[in-house]
Each structure stands twice: as structure tokens, then as C-alpha cells.
Design an enzyme around this catalytic site. Sequence first.
Site, PDB file in Angstrom:
ATOM      1  N   ASP A 135      42.858  39.033  36.053  1.00  0.00           N
ATOM      2  CA  ASP A 135      41.544  38.769  36.663  1.00  0.00           C
ATOM      3  C   ASP A 135      41.276  37.270  36.562  1.00  0.00           C
ATOM      4  O   ASP A 135      42.107  36.519  36.033  1.00  0.00           O
ATOM      5  CB  ASP A 135      40.438  39.610  35.979  1.00  0.00           C
ATOM      6  CG  ASP A 135      39.384  40.041  36.995  1.00  0.00           C
ATOM      7  OD1 ASP A 135      38.810  39.156  37.640  1.00  0.00           O
ATOM      8  OD2 ASP A 135      39.158  41.257  37.145  1.00  0.00           O
ATOM      9  N   HIS A 160      39.617  37.842  42.599  1.00  0.00           N
ATOM     10  CA  HIS A 160      39.817  37.953  41.145  1.00  0.00           C
ATOM     11  C   HIS A 160      41.148  37.305  40.730  1.00  0.00           C
ATOM     12  O   HIS A 160      41.876  37.839  39.893  1.00  0.00           O
ATOM     13  CB  HIS A 160      39.759  39.422  40.691  1.00  0.00           C
ATOM     14  CG  HIS A 160      38.370  39.997  40.753  1.00  0.00           C
ATOM     15  ND1 HIS A 160      37.378  39.664  39.863  1.00  0.00           N
ATOM     16  CD2 HIS A 160      37.799  40.862  41.623  1.00  0.00           C
ATOM     17  CE1 HIS A 160      36.254  40.311  40.179  1.00  0.00           C
ATOM     18  NE2 HIS A 160      36.482  41.031  41.246  1.00  0.00           N
ATOM     19  N   GLU A 204      35.911  43.029  45.648  1.00  0.00           N
ATOM     20  CA  GLU A 204      35.040  41.857  45.515  1.00  0.00           C
ATOM     21  C   GLU A 204      35.735  40.542  45.868  1.00  0.00           C
ATOM     22  O   GLU A 204      35.821  39.642  45.037  1.00  0.00           O
ATOM     23  CB  GLU A 204      34.528  41.779  44.074  1.00  0.00           C
ATOM     24  CG  GLU A 204      33.730  42.995  43.661  1.00  0.00           C
ATOM     25  CD  GLU A 204      33.241  42.922  42.225  1.00  0.00           C
ATOM     26  OE1 GLU A 204      32.081  43.247  41.982  1.00  0.00           O
ATOM     27  OE2 GLU A 204      34.035  42.546  41.324  1.00  0.00           O
ATOM     28  N   TYR A 233      31.314  54.128  34.665  1.00  0.00           N
ATOM     29  CA  TYR A 233      31.577  52.778  34.152  1.00  0.00           C
ATOM     30  C   TYR A 233      31.028  52.715  32.721  1.00  0.00           C
ATOM     31  O   TYR A 233      29.820  52.639  32.500  1.00  0.00           O
ATOM     32  CB  TYR A 233      30.911  51.715  35.042  1.00  0.00           C
ATOM     33  CG  TYR A 233      31.803  51.226  36.163  1.00  0.00           C
ATOM     34  CD1 TYR A 233      32.592  52.113  36.884  1.00  0.00           C
ATOM     35  CD2 TYR A 233      31.873  49.873  36.497  1.00  0.00           C
ATOM     36  CE1 TYR A 233      33.420  51.675  37.911  1.00  0.00           C
ATOM     37  CE2 TYR A 233      32.689  49.418  37.521  1.00  0.00           C
ATOM     38  CZ  TYR A 233      33.457  50.326  38.224  1.00  0.00           C
ATOM     39  OH  TYR A 233      34.273  49.882  39.233  1.00  0.00           O
TER      40      TYR A 233
HETATM   41  C1  ACM Z   1      35.082  46.726  40.297  1.00  0.00           C
HETATM   42  O1  ACM Z   1      34.275  47.203  39.484  1.00  0.00           O
HETATM   43  N1  ACM Z   1      34.979  45.444  40.660  1.00  0.00           N
HETATM   44  C2  ACM Z   1      36.136  47.522  40.851  1.00  0.00           C
END
Ligand code: ACM
Length: 505
Positions: free
Chosen positions: A166, A226, A290, A383
Site C-alpha cells: 500500500d 495505493h 480507490e 470491517y
Molecule cells: C478498501 O477498503 N479500500 C478496499
Amino acid sequence: MKVNVIPKVIAFPQKGSPCTISDDWVIGAPAKLKKYAYYLQVEIKNILGLDLKLNNSRKEKTIKLKTNKRKFVLAHASNVSCQGQHIEILGRDEQGLFYGIQTLKQIFLTSNNVIPACNTFSLPGVKWRGMHLDVSRHFFPISYVKKVIDLMALFKLNRFHWHLTDDQGWRIESKKFPLLHEIGSRRDEEGYREAQYYTQEEIKELVAYAEERFIEVVPEIDMPGHTQSVLAAYPHLSCTGKPTEVWLDWGVSDEVLCLGKETTYEFVEELLDEIIPLFKSKYFHIGGDECPDTAWEKCEHCQKKLRELGLDKSRALQHQFTNFLGKILEKHDKILIGWDEITEGVLPENSAVMAWRGDAVKAAVNAMKQDKQVIFTPNNCYYLDWRQTDEEGEHGAFGVTGLKRVYQCNPYRLIGKSTNRFYKAQIVKSILGVQANLWTERIHNEKELEYMLFPRLLAIAEQAMWDFELNDFEEFENRVKIVCEKVLKHYDVNYCETIYTGIKQ
Ligand code: ACM
Ligand code: ZN
């Protein structure tokens, strides 16, 4: 009679007395199952402090290990029966046997070795019972990742999604592009200036360790966004080519791969050709989430490539890049997985989608329209970096997803409610499974990591094993308390003691 195991097992009482094992018991297994006998021997030493010998001819005071395909219809099913001086673990196959051993380990711990005479069965569950771990934002050494793998196995999870790269850190050794791990794995912050990455030997070691526990390791190399840690190492891969640093902020960086230059495509193919063979899973995750297109909008290479391809929007560059990655993976006989942003373009033939935004329904439906399979991981339920109670000072970010909310998340119901385009059977067939995601921006150490995982990971394991057919939160909550107290404590695992039953966010 109650058997306290997570995921829940079907349990019937049996005639006969309870059993309590002592060091004059033995473990019996045929030659082909010896390695499971050795494994159980080590586990019993750890749990009960007893040294059991192996002996396959004794009848009494024996824990017998067996497999038999004809006894079960479903793959990986298992049966554990306990009574007086006999315990038997019967798996449909070796994976079933392994799961039977996990059931028995929890029974030993939660019954204090006074096991009620019982006959228990465990089901196979949905295909993908996953957990994701971000090791980029904060790094965790292989020795600790093994503990995570052992915990996953204990609760019968079977996919470890390893988020290896990342903006804030590149965590895997590359012999072809060594600056990735030499430069990309450190950042200019107190405590993070030393290189922190896994060598290729360590990667292979972890893959083998997980495989022995029936867990597939699915790596993620996140692209084309990322990637600031990549650009810190190899700045020529960005649109401007200007030097940059491994990122010190959280969020979404504008520093992304240039998708106009041929060198980017050559780099990515060479890199993936090197990394893919380190892993054995059929699946490989390429990220795809993203990714701002601001740099592409201003880049002459990107705009030229768009014109050559006859495309108009910069975003289309990402979709053709995803298909380029799909071809590389196909060459290696792998299936591409991407975050749900990839559903906004035409998906590669051999691909699956990890649906994450919001309740994940829109992305899941988009993937299903393209006849692709979905791993369901809604950020508002699964999450586990979200806070788990609404108490002042509760650790974590964003909203609140307490244990009850996680337990109640049901992809079949959510998708079924949002559209009548698909029959229930189609939805069930398209949902490959579910996954807990653990992002580590705010997780600095192992204790914090475990606190965020538990007990919520238990709810995901429970529902994944039961195909979301469960609806008795109170019974589950009671079992969670016992498993936390007796099982997690035994393994020195930290957990959140407050069980939040609100479902607000
Ligand atoms: C993510 O939570 N950016 C996949
Ligand atoms: Zn560019």
C-alpha cells in the site's frame, strides 16, 4: 448438555458417562493420518499439559482419528463423539478430520476436561470463509502472522487475504526490483525507518504453514492506486516521474501508477511473474480500489494511450489495465480478484469481485450481472477496524459495528431485498463467501489487533459456517462469552469484553 464451540456444532447427547482424559490415554490413527495424530498430541500437551502416546491398537482410553467418505455427503464435514473411555474424530476427508480436532480442542477448553457424553457434527460452510490483514500500514512479523493463522484454523476459517502492499509500505521481497523492499518498506517516521518486509523464504514458509491448516493464502498487490511506496522506489512509473516518499498520511493518495507509459506495463508483468509463483491459491488479488484519475487527466502519456485505445474517460485506463492484469494471471492459471471498483468496467473473463463499499449490495449485483462470483465484505459490517462499542474512547475508526450487527449481516437477505432480478438460488451460487477485513492504520501492536478481531471474527466464522441460517443472537452471545473466557484467554488472545448489542452505526 451444552457443547460450547464456535462455529456452533450440532450436538446430541449420548448414553454413557462423561469423559475426562488423563496421561494414560493414547491417540490412535492409521499410518496415513499419523501427521494429524502428532498435531493433536502437541495440541493436547498445550491445552491439558498431558503427554499422550500414539497407539493404534488400543480400544479403551483412546482418541481415535479416522476418515470415511461414505459416512458424509458434504466435503469437510466431521463428527466428534465422546463417551466414557472413547473419543472418536471422524472426518469425511482430511480437512474434515482437522476441523474435528478444532472442535475437540474447544471442547477440552470449555468443559475443563469433563466432556459430556455427546455426538457432535460440523458442517462444511460457505466456500470462502476469509480474513484479511493489512500489513502495510503496520507490519507484523511472520511469527505473529502464524498465530493469526492458528486462530483462523481454530474457528474453521479457510482464506487468508494478505494485504502486502500500500502507499505506506511495500512488504514483500522482490529480487527483480529490490528497491521495492529496500526503499518501499520504510517510512520517515519514528519507529518505521528500518526496512520491514517478508523475504521470499518467509512467504513460502507461511504459505506452507497455512496449507497444513487448510488455509489458502491469497496475496494482494494493490494497483494501480495505493502505490506510493512503489513510486518512492521507482519514481519513473508515475505520470510526472518526480521523486516521492513512502506516504506518511492515511487516506487516498494521488500518487498512482502511470497507465500511459509502456514501462509501467513491462514492470508490472515482470513483477507479477516473479511474485505469483510464491503462492499456491488459485486466486490472486490485484487491488483496484480507490484510484484517483487526477494524475492521468494531466498526463500526456495517459491521454495519448486513451486516444490510441479509442477511449474517452481517464477512468477507462484502469479498466483496460485490470484486463491486462487478467491476462497475466491467466498465463499463470490464476483467477483475478479485485475490489469492487473493478465492476465499473468490463471484468476479465476469469475474475471474482470483493464487494466492500457500504452494504456491498450494489457492487455484488454489478458483479452478478457480469456472471462473476462475489466475496462479500461490506465495510459497514465486516470491517473490523470500525469501533465495536459506542463507549467514549473506544478504539477504532468510523462508525460502530458491534457484535450483534456483524452477526446479523446476511448477504442473501440484503441482495434479495434490493433486487428481484435474481432467484435466491442464483444469489447463493454467486456468493463465494464472506470475509472480515482488518485495516491497520490505527492498529499499532498485537494486543490492539486482537482486540479489534475478537469477538467479532467469531460472528463471521459462525455465520459463514452456517450459511447465514442462524438467528439466535442470545444463545450465540452466551457461547461467545465462554469461548472468550476459556479458549481465547488460554491462547493469550486479547479481546473486547463489552458486547455491544446495539445495531446503530
Ligand atoms: C478498501 O477498503 N479500500 C478496499
Ligand atoms: Zn500517466
